[in-house]
Design a protein around this motif. Structure first.
Motif, short mmCIF file in Angstrom:
data_model
loop_
_atom_site.label_atom_id
_atom_site.label_comp_id
_atom_site.label_asym_id
_atom_site.label_seq_id
_atom_site.Cartn_x
_atom_site.Cartn_y
_atom_site.Cartn_z
N LEU A 141 60.45 78.54 64.71
CA LEU A 141 59.61 78.01 65.79
C LEU A 141 58.62 76.97 65.27
CD1 LEU A 141 58.77 78.24 68.77
CD2 LEU A 141 57.21 80.08 68.09
N TYR A 142 58.02 77.23 64.10
CA TYR A 142 57.01 76.34 63.54
C TYR A 142 57.55 75.53 62.37
CZ TYR A 142 53.87 79.23 66.32
OH TYR A 142 53.27 79.89 67.36
N ARG A 143 58.80 75.19 62.41
CA ARG A 143 59.41 74.47 61.30
C ARG A 143 58.79 73.09 61.11
NH1 ARG A 143 63.82 70.96 60.68
NH2 ARG A 143 64.92 71.22 58.68
N GLY A 144 58.54 72.39 62.23
CA GLY A 144 57.94 71.06 62.12
C GLY A 144 56.55 71.10 61.53
N ALA A 145 55.74 72.07 62.01
CA ALA A 145 54.38 72.18 61.48
C ALA A 145 54.38 72.55 60.01
CB ALA A 145 53.60 73.21 62.28
N LEU A 146 55.29 73.43 59.60
CA LEU A 146 55.35 73.82 58.18
C LEU A 146 55.78 72.66 57.31
CD1 LEU A 146 57.00 77.36 58.52
CD2 LEU A 146 54.65 76.85 57.89
N LEU A 147 56.75 71.86 57.77
CA LEU A 147 57.16 70.69 56.99
C LEU A 147 56.03 69.68 56.86
CD1 LEU A 147 60.80 70.11 58.33
CD2 LEU A 147 60.11 71.00 56.10
N SER A 148 55.25 69.51 57.95
CA SER A 148 54.10 68.59 57.89
C SER A 148 53.05 69.08 56.90
CB SER A 148 53.49 68.46 59.29
OG SER A 148 52.34 67.64 59.26
N ARG A 149 52.81 70.40 56.88
CA ARG A 149 51.85 70.94 55.91
C ARG A 149 52.33 70.74 54.47
NH1 ARG A 149 48.13 74.68 57.82
NH2 ARG A 149 47.40 73.99 59.86
N MET A 150 53.65 70.91 54.28
CA MET A 150 54.18 70.70 52.93
C MET A 150 54.03 69.26 52.48
SD MET A 150 57.62 73.05 53.01
CE MET A 150 58.05 72.52 51.35
N GLU A 151 54.25 68.33 53.41
CA GLU A 151 54.06 66.92 53.06
C GLU A 151 52.61 66.62 52.74
OE1 GLU A 151 55.62 64.75 56.30
OE2 GLU A 151 57.72 65.24 55.87
N ASP A 152 51.69 67.22 53.53
CA ASP A 152 50.26 67.00 53.27
C ASP A 152 49.84 67.61 51.94
OD1 ASP A 152 50.07 65.69 55.66
OD2 ASP A 152 49.30 67.45 56.76
N SER A 153 50.46 68.71 51.60
CA SER A 153 50.06 69.36 50.35
C SER A 153 50.41 68.54 49.13
CB SER A 153 50.72 70.74 50.26
OG SER A 153 52.13 70.61 50.18
N GLN A 154 51.41 67.65 49.24
CA GLN A 154 51.76 66.82 48.10
C GLN A 154 50.67 65.81 47.76
OE1 GLN A 154 54.46 67.37 46.30
NE2 GLN A 154 55.04 69.04 47.69
N ARG A 155 49.87 65.47 48.77
CA ARG A 155 48.81 64.48 48.54
C ARG A 155 47.68 65.05 47.69
NH1 ARG A 155 48.31 62.61 54.91
NH2 ARG A 155 50.52 62.04 55.17
N TYR A 156 47.54 66.36 47.72
CA TYR A 156 46.46 67.00 46.97
C TYR A 156 46.95 67.67 45.70
CZ TYR A 156 44.16 66.44 51.48
OH TYR A 156 43.66 65.93 52.63
N ALA A 157 48.14 67.25 45.23
CA ALA A 157 48.70 67.88 44.04
C ALA A 157 47.81 67.65 42.82
CB ALA A 157 50.11 67.35 43.78
N ILE A 158 47.24 66.42 42.70
CA ILE A 158 46.41 66.11 41.52
C ILE A 158 45.14 66.94 41.54
CG2 ILE A 158 45.12 64.28 40.36
CD1 ILE A 158 47.15 62.30 41.50
N THR A 159 44.54 67.05 42.74
CA THR A 159 43.30 67.83 42.85
C THR A 159 43.53 69.29 42.50
OG1 THR A 159 42.49 66.34 44.58
CG2 THR A 159 41.47 68.52 44.42
N TRP A 160 44.58 69.86 43.06
CA TRP A 160 44.86 71.29 42.77
C TRP A 160 45.27 71.48 41.32
CZ3 TRP A 160 43.12 74.94 45.63
CH2 TRP A 160 42.95 74.75 46.99
N GLY A 161 45.91 70.46 40.75
CA GLY A 161 46.25 70.56 39.33
C GLY A 161 45.02 70.63 38.45
N LYS A 162 44.04 69.81 38.77
CA LYS A 162 42.79 69.86 38.00
C LYS A 162 42.07 71.19 38.20
CE LYS A 162 41.95 64.87 38.01
NZ LYS A 162 41.00 63.80 38.43
N LEU A 163 42.12 71.68 39.45
CA LEU A 163 41.46 72.95 39.72
C LEU A 163 42.11 74.09 38.93
CD1 LEU A 163 39.42 74.61 41.35
CD2 LEU A 163 41.15 74.82 43.14
N ILE A 164 43.43 74.08 38.85
CA ILE A 164 44.14 75.14 38.11
C ILE A 164 43.82 75.08 36.63
CG2 ILE A 164 46.45 75.95 37.45
CD1 ILE A 164 47.38 75.06 40.24
#
Length: 460
Positions: free
Chosen positions: A361-384
């Motif tokens: 049902l929420y496949r489109g919203a989940l795919l959009s969230r996954m795409e958005d999460s790629q933009r913050y990969a550097i930030t989360w990498g530094k946090l980790i």
């Protein structure tokens, strides 16, 4: 039947209903029979409801045969109107739903033998013997309960076989000889099961030399010999001797003496615990089998006051009862566990299905969230890679993330350089006086060129 004078029926309603049920029995229409029983109730039968001497005396018993449904069914089978399967279904219906007892059925068989089965017709005798086999084998009638009827039928068979079935045409005689051999086999079978076949026929010198009577006398002598073999138990012989006699075939596990007692009954009667234990544990002899008077093995042991066999049977039955209770409890526990596993499996399947349905049902919203999460990969990498042990709550972690974003997007050197360029441009603008604003394009061009140079410096 209509009365032409009065325009009504010559018979009353009960007689017409009885005739209806009789016709259904003759035709073997069980489905219609049950349907009419639902409408009119269970039909009356003199065998079950009003057994009287008047009906027996009426036409030598024909009153019962004409009015009794069960006698009608027996007669129809003997005269080949209905088959064996239909007869079996009819008697299952009579015994199971219409309140007939085994005694009622056997009494109807006695009347049928006396009125319908003629000793001059061996084929009818063979059909009657087949009815008794149905009673014993398919309907679980006690063979010893049927002993009187079996002896009556055997006596009629011997009357016909002693001389009335000879002097026929060759084809008829061949059929009669085959029927006679089947009837002798039937007599042998009932004798092996404990039915007393002695003295079924009176001695008649003129008939004693016929083959049929010679075979019968041989069966009679064999039964007496088998009965004498039970003396080995009564005389207190050892268990080994009894086992050897059984192994040699001189004594069978299914044999019964003249009173209907089997080996287990005799062992219990004479307090032979060793023999009884061997029969029950190793030969699977049933303790619930009944002798000629309807008593079980335990009943016989108690009546004989045999202490050892009585005590052993009671202990065995107590252990079996405990085992059945424990087994039943174990089966209940297993059933509960099985139901619990089934319920858990249903819950798991439902959860998986709901998760699948939600993701779909929420496949489109989940795919959009996954795409958005790629933009913050550097930030989360530094946090980790940073030290997370110093954070004790989510607000601290959020401030850290904000600090990382600010450090990445808004560098301090960027602000210092921009401030210097803006200050220099403001000082240049203050040098322009009011009277110099009237100068022509030269001044405008100079200022514009100067501002363009400043702009280029600001946005380098």
């Amino acid at each position: 039947v209509l009365d032409p004078q009065f325009g009504g029926f010559l018979t009353n309603h009960a007689t017409r209903v009885q005739s209806l049920f009789t016709g259904l029995v003759v035709r073997g229409q069980l489905r219609d029979f049950e349907r009419y029983v639902a409408n009119f109730g269970i039909p009356c039968d003199p065998i079950k409801d009003e057994r009287s001497d008047d009906l027996i005396k009426e036409n030598n018993g024909d009153g019962y045969v004409k009015k009794s449904l069960i006698c009608t069914a027996l007669g129809c089978f003997i005269f080949n109107t209905i088959g064996e399967q239909r007869l079996l279904l009819l008697f299952e219906l009579f015994l199971g739903r219409f309140g007939y007892s085994q005694e009622n059925v056997l009494y109807a068989m006695k009347i049928t033998i006396e009125t319908t089965v003629m000793s001059s017709d061996p084929l009818k005798m063979h059909k009657a013997a087949g009815i008794m086999d149905i009673f014993v084998q398919d309907l679980d009638f006690d063979l010893l309960l049927c002993q009187n009827i079996l002896r009556q039928l055997g006596s009629e068979i011997l009357k016909g076989g002693s001389g009335r079935w000879n002097n026929k045409e060759p084809d008829e005689q061949k059929l009669l000889d085959n029927t006679k051999s089947k009837l002798l086999e039937w007599i042998k079978k009932i004798s092996m099961n404990g039915v007393d076949i002695s003295n079924l026929a009176n001695y008649n010198e003129s008939y004693e030399n016929c083959d049929f009577m010679i075979s019968y006398r041989k069966l009679e002598a064999e039964q007496k010999q088998r009965w004498s073999n039970f003396d080995i138990i009564k005389n207190g012989s050892s268990l080994v001797e009894i086992q050897d006699m059984i192994a040699n075939g001189e004594l069978r596990l299914t044999d019964r003496d003249y009173s209907g007692m089997g080996l287990a009954h005799l062992a219990a009667t004479y307090n032979r615990q060793d023999l009884l234990k061997w029969l029950v544990t190793l030969k699977d002899t049933s303790l619930s089998s009944k002798e000629g008077r309807g008593r079980t093995v335990l009943d016989v042991a108690r009546a004989s006051k045999a202490p050892d066999t009585t005590r052993w049977i009671e202990k065995l039955q107590a252990r079996n009862l405990i085992a059945r209770v424990v087994q039943r409890r174990y089966q209940q526990i297993i059933a509960k566990q099985r139901l619990k596993r089934m319920a858990n499996a249903q819950i798991s399947i439902a959860s998986i299905y709901r998760g699948f349905s939600t993701r779909r049902l929420y496949r489109g919203a989940l795919l959009s969230r996954m795409e958005d999460s790629q933009r913050y990969a550097i930030t989360w990498g530094k946090l980790i890679l940073s030290n997370l042990t110093s954070f004790t709550c989510w607000s601290d972690l959020r401030e850290k993330v904000n600090g990382l974003n600010n450090a990445q997007l808004l560098d301090d050197s960027f602000f210092v350089k921009t401030d210097k360029q803006l200050s220099k441009a403001a000082e240049g603008a203050l040098l322009i006086s009011d009277n110099e604003l009237a100068v022509g394009n030269y001044r405008d061009d100079a200022v514009s060129v100067d501002l363009e140079e400043e702009d280029d410096g600001v946005f380098e």
